[in-house]
Design an enzyme around this catalytic site. Structure first.
Site, PDB file in Angstrom:
ATOM      1  N   SER A  91       0.806  -1.224   0.000  1.00 13.43           N
ATOM      2  CA  SER A  91       0.000   0.000   0.000  1.00 13.43           C
ATOM      3  C   SER A  91       0.837   1.271   0.000  1.00 13.43           C
ATOM      4  CB  SER A  91      -0.935   0.008   1.216  1.00 13.43           C
ATOM      5  OG  SER A  91      -0.191   0.046   2.422  1.00 13.43           O
TER       6      SER A  91
ATOM      7  N   GLY B 242       5.327   2.972   0.034  1.00 14.02           N
ATOM      8  CA  GLY B 242       6.765   2.745   0.058  1.00 14.02           C
ATOM      9  C   GLY B 242       7.248   1.790  -1.004  1.00 14.02           C
TER      10      GLY B 242
ATOM     11  N   ARG C 213      -2.625  -3.736   5.703  1.00 12.77           N
ATOM     12  CA  ARG C 213      -3.716  -3.661   6.669  1.00 12.77           C
ATOM     13  C   ARG C 213      -4.696  -2.535   6.374  1.00 12.77           C
ATOM     14  NH1 ARG C 213      -0.167  -4.252  12.116  1.00 12.77           N
ATOM     15  NH2 ARG C 213       1.194  -2.997  10.819  1.00 12.77           N
TER      16      ARG C 213
ATOM     17  N   LEU D  22      -0.388  -9.310   8.666  1.00 11.38           N
ATOM     18  CA  LEU D  22       0.540 -10.376   8.291  1.00 11.38           C
ATOM     19  C   LEU D  22       1.525 -10.736   9.405  1.00 11.38           C
ATOM     20  CD1 LEU D  22       1.343  -9.157   4.658  1.00 11.38           C
ATOM     21  CD2 LEU D  22      -0.351 -10.865   5.365  1.00 11.38           C
TER      22      LEU D  22
ATOM     23  N   TYR E 298      15.208  -3.942  15.393  1.00  8.30           N
ATOM     24  CA  TYR E 298      14.997  -4.052  13.946  1.00  8.30           C
ATOM     25  C   TYR E 298      16.060  -4.916  13.271  1.00  8.30           C
ATOM     26  CZ  TYR E 298      14.309  -2.457   9.091  1.00  8.30           C
ATOM     27  OH  TYR E 298      14.087  -2.395   7.736  1.00  8.30           O
TER      28      TYR E 298
ATOM     29  N   LYS F 214      16.225  -8.477  10.616  1.00  7.03           N
ATOM     30  CA  LYS F 214      16.762  -8.412   9.261  1.00  7.03           C
ATOM     31  C   LYS F 214      17.922  -9.382   9.071  1.00  7.03           C
ATOM     32  CE  LYS F 214      13.836  -5.493   7.663  1.00  7.03           C
ATOM     33  NZ  LYS F 214      12.841  -5.947   6.665  1.00  7.03           N
TER      34      LYS F 214
END
Length: 335
Positions: free
Chosen positions: A44, A46, A67, A97, A191, A195
């Site tokens: 949705s 980026g 979402r 998700l 974060y 990754k």
């Protein structure tokens, strides 16, 4: 005789390396998204939206998942502007998700709109970052960090793998990690671990999914000029902002093109710029090379330059120690 044999061996290895390098610079057949059903999470806004638009331009049937229903509707309208034909199927689906059930339900809904057939390729662009100091985190925030950086992609990959294996069909999984999947620094304790974990998952699946004719790719972009980047900068520690001040965020459109180009070339690790290639080659381990000669050059640059970069980062962090102590006092941490 020994000396001559050694020279012959070196010459043969050199010629073989050059031939292998040039052969791999021009793959015999590129992946073509035209007519393929491509499933994009985080579609949705980026990078996810940019990937969805670029796939639409290339004639793919595109399903996007996120979402927020309003942003999804807006994203779908943007994709419609680039429709290549009346038969092109463009759809959006609203699901969370960050749990296995929602990820499986979203994939099932998109598959049902294509006669029950799973997507030909999934681009897992969903994710979020909320930088901060590790000392301020709680158990729940650590878990949420993994949900938003790792599980939000891992659950979709799991649901897709099950369908590919069950249906005995070809497949393609494209993960989005981060430059912080190669290294990390202050501020990214919730974060970067996710990754790095995505890299570990991709490395494993690249090997395992040979069993099922499903290819795996993973990209490592730096900062992306997106709504998510604006939001994370709002809460990002001052020292982290300072360290990133010389790094200009890249547009999602540029990265979407680099991503699809890397997939078409068959690259496993997709490094979209010079810095990412230097980190890739410096941490390559058993990961397949792109080009042995170039990778050797990138690794040499990293071997020389990265220790200086790390020294500068450490020096900046140490200079911030007094400010950080005052910050914690103001927050009431010590009391």
């Amino acid at each position: 005789m020994f000396e001559l044999s050694s020279y012959n061996t070196i010459a043969l290895l050199s010629i073989s390396t050059l031939l292998w390098t040039f052969w791999n610079m021009w793959p015999s057949k590129k992946w073509d998204p035209r007519g393929q059903h491509c499933y994009v999470t985080g579609g949705s806004s980026g990078l996810g939206l940019a990937v969805a638009v670029e796939l639409t331009k290339r004639g793919a049937d595109v399903s996007i998942v996120a979402r927020n229903k309003e942003r999804l509707a807006s994203a779908l309208a943007d994709m419609e502007k680039f429709r290549q034909g009346s038969n092109q199927v463009l759809k959006c689906y609203s699901y969370s998700l960050t749990d296995a059930e929602g990820s499986s339900a979203a994939l099932e809904a998109a598959s049902q709109d294509h006669g029950g057939k799973q997507p030909d390729a999934v681009f897992l662009c969903a994710g979020a970052s909320r930088p901060g100091f590790f000392v301020e985190e709680e158990g729940d925030s650590l878990r949420k960090g993994m949900d938003d950086s790792y599980f939000v992609q891992a659950y979709s990959a799991l649901a897709y793998t099950k369908r590919v294996v069950r249906d005995k069909a070809r497949g393609k999984i494209v993960f989005i990690s981060s430059l912080l999947g190669y290294m990390s620094m202050i501020g990214y304790s919730t974060y970067a671990p996710g990754k790095h974990a995505l890299r570990g998952l991709a490395e494993t699946l690249r090997s395992e999914l040979y069993l099922y004719n499903c290819s795996v790719h993973i990209m490592f972009p730096g900062n992306i000029d997106s709504p998510g980047f604006v939001e994370e900068n709002r809460v990002k520690p001052k020292i982290t902002l300072e360290l990133e001040s010389t790094s200009k965020p890249v547009s999602p459109e540029v990265l979407a093109n680099e991503l699809i180009r890397g997939v078409q070339k068959g690259d496993f690790h997709i490094a979209p710029d010079l810095l990412a290639n230097i980190f890739r080659s410096s941490t390559i381990g058993a990961t397949p090379h792109h080009n042995i000669l170039l990778d050797g050059l990138y690794a040499t640059i990293g071997w020389i330059g990265l220790p200086f970069w790390r020294r500068d980062v450490d020096s900046a962090v140490l200079k911030h120690r007094k400010d950080h102590d005052e910050y914690l006092k103001a927050k009431g941490f010590y009391t």
